[in-house]
Enzyme design. Structure first.
Site, mmCIF file in Angstrom:
data_model
loop_
_atom_site.group_PDB
_atom_site.id
_atom_site.type_symbol
_atom_site.label_atom_id
_atom_site.label_comp_id
_atom_site.label_asym_id
_atom_site.label_seq_id
_atom_site.Cartn_x
_atom_site.Cartn_y
_atom_site.Cartn_z
ATOM 1 C CG ASP A 1 44.598 57.199 -36.778
ATOM 2 O OD1 ASP A 1 45.690 57.208 -36.197
ATOM 3 O OD2 ASP A 1 43.516 57.386 -36.196
ATOM 4 C CE LYS B 1 36.667 56.747 -31.494
ATOM 5 N NZ LYS B 1 37.887 57.257 -32.170
ATOM 6 C CE LYS C 1 42.686 53.823 -35.590
ATOM 7 N NZ LYS C 1 41.689 54.895 -35.720
#
Length: 450
Positions: A165, A113, A125
């Protein structure tokens, strides 16, 4: 392909019980077969073997004290997956479902991405199996401070720049940044998604949803069509879903659904955005309260969902925007969408469609924007926030939105042109994966065996 099969088999032995991670890796590797068969250098340099292993995995306990004075313990994660293109970049997720496999799947997807944005950012992440729901501000602050007590030593503006997130919004980012600043004495751009009061970027909150809609717009425009008048299904009721709905209205479409963990709202007249924002951004209550203001809408509780999927995807519409969570759209859901005349899907969430569902979309040759391409607007705008922090500037809403539109168009063109290069012009999964992979892999080769 034996090479890919053997690589995945080895991965399952070395990283056991990580189903979502296997799913993400298999989906990517399967679509890379055309380039792996024509370019021997990637196998020679063991790029696949290196790319599926994170450069660094950080796991740690997070002890904190609740309002009753009891010590609670959660598990924290940061997966620094690949830094070939720049500092690690990716969100933090606070949710009870978080485990190593989910964080690794999200981090792996983030590599491609971020590469597709064309910006100098690597993939990472993180998160924790902490549930902010039902917690007081004091409890959330104490958890965030404890989380950063360990994580601060691994992050920095040119090393690893986390963002938000699921479960991590401006409040949580604020508490984490404050503790980072206290521990390091540095006031720098180590987080994105910050408040506008102290270094945040305009459009960051809206970016993933807006970008997802821009991507759908470009898919349609490529075939001489527009969003105007299209009836759209949207899942979720968080930032991504809310601002997907907002941008759909701005471009003339009619979003007719949204959902949360309690059920789905279907409003044939169109979702009332003001009501949705009041329920979810201000009052933070369940969606069934939408009916109080709009009795003509319909609420479908979770208990009435079909056993083989999600009620939202069984409704008639022209376009679908999965904006909730991973694997929310099953093969049967995909078949129902196609049967009901859906002509396109643009993914606002990460890997929201199962692999079988993706195959249904590709076989039907409808417009399909995979998450790593369609929802890259959020991380792209995070990098724009990093750029503003580094130069000590603040860009206007219009400037950032225009840059976002250009980035999303370039992502679409990159995926579309690469898909055509490999003989499958309708297959943006193949196009996005190969385009992202090729950029990262070539950078890895140029940087040596590290």
């Amino acid at each position: 392909m034996t090479y890919i099969h053997d690589t995945i088999a080895k991965l399952k032995k070395t990283s056991p019980a990580q189903a979502e991670f296997y799913q993400a890796v298999e989906e990517v590797l399967d679509s890379l077969q055309p380039i792996l068969e024509t370019s021997e250098k990637y196998q020679l340099h063991s790029i696949i073997e290196r790319m599926i292993e994170p450069e660094r995995q950080i796991m740690f306990r997070v002890p904190w004290v609740d309002d009753q004075g009891k010590v609670q313990v959660n598990k924290g994660y940061r997966i620094e997956f690949n830094s070939a293109l720049g500092p690690y970049k990716g969100g933090l997720r606070f949710h009870p479902s978080v485990n190593a496999g989910i964080i690794k799947f999200l981090g792996f997807e983030q590599i491609f991405k971020n590469a597709l944005t064309g910006l100098p950012i690597g993939g990472g992440k993180g998160g924790a199996n902490f549930d902010p729901k039902g917690k007081s501000d004091g409890e959330i602050m104490r958890f965030c401070q404890s989380f950063i007590n360990e994580l601060y030593r691994h992050i920095g503006p040119t090393t690893d720049v986390p963002a938000g997130d699921i479960g991590v919004g401006a409040r949580e980012i604020g508490y984490m940044f404050g503790q980072y600043k206290r521990l390091t004495g540095n006031y720098d751009g180590v987080f994105t998604g910050k408040s506008l009061l102290w270094g945040g970027s305009l459009v960051r909150k809206e970016a993933t949803g807006y970008g997802c809609v821009y991507f759908a717009q470009y898919m349609l425009e490529n075939k001489g069509d527009t969003l105007a008048g299209k009836r759209c299904l949207v899942s979720g009721a968080g930032n991504v879903a809310i601002y997907t709905i907002e941008k759909l209205y701005q471009l003339g479409a009619v979003p007719v659904s949204c959902s949360d963990s309690s059920g789905t709202i279907y409003h044939e007249a169109g979702i009332n955005l003001d009501t949705l924002k009041e329920l979810k951004e201000v009052r933070k209550v369940r969606l069934n309260e939408y009916l109080t203001a709009h009795p003509d809408a319909r609420f479908i509780p979770i208990a009435e969902y079909p056993e083989d999927g999600n009620a939202v995807w069984r409704l008639p519409a022209d376009l679908a925007f999965p904006c909730a969570t991973q694997n929310e759209l099953s093969e049967t859901d995909a078949q129902a969408l196609v049967a009901n005349g859906c002509i396109g899907v643009s993914e606002g969430a990460n890997m929201p469609s199962t692999q079988d569902a993706v195959e249904v979309f590709l076989d039907a040759k409808i417009h399909y924007g995979p998450g790593k391409a369609a929802n890259a607007g959020g991380v792209a705008t995070s990098q724009l926030e990093m750029a503003q922090n580094a130069s000590m500037q603040r860009w206007s809403f219009e400037e950032v939105d225009e840059k976002l539109k250009v980035i999303m168009k370039n992502i679409y063109l990159s995926a579309s042109e690469t898909a055509a290069e490999f003989g499958e012009p309708h297959n943006l999964v193949l196009g996005a994966n190969i385009a992202g992979f090729r950029k990262v892999a070539d950078a890895m080769i140029e940087q040596g065996v590290v």
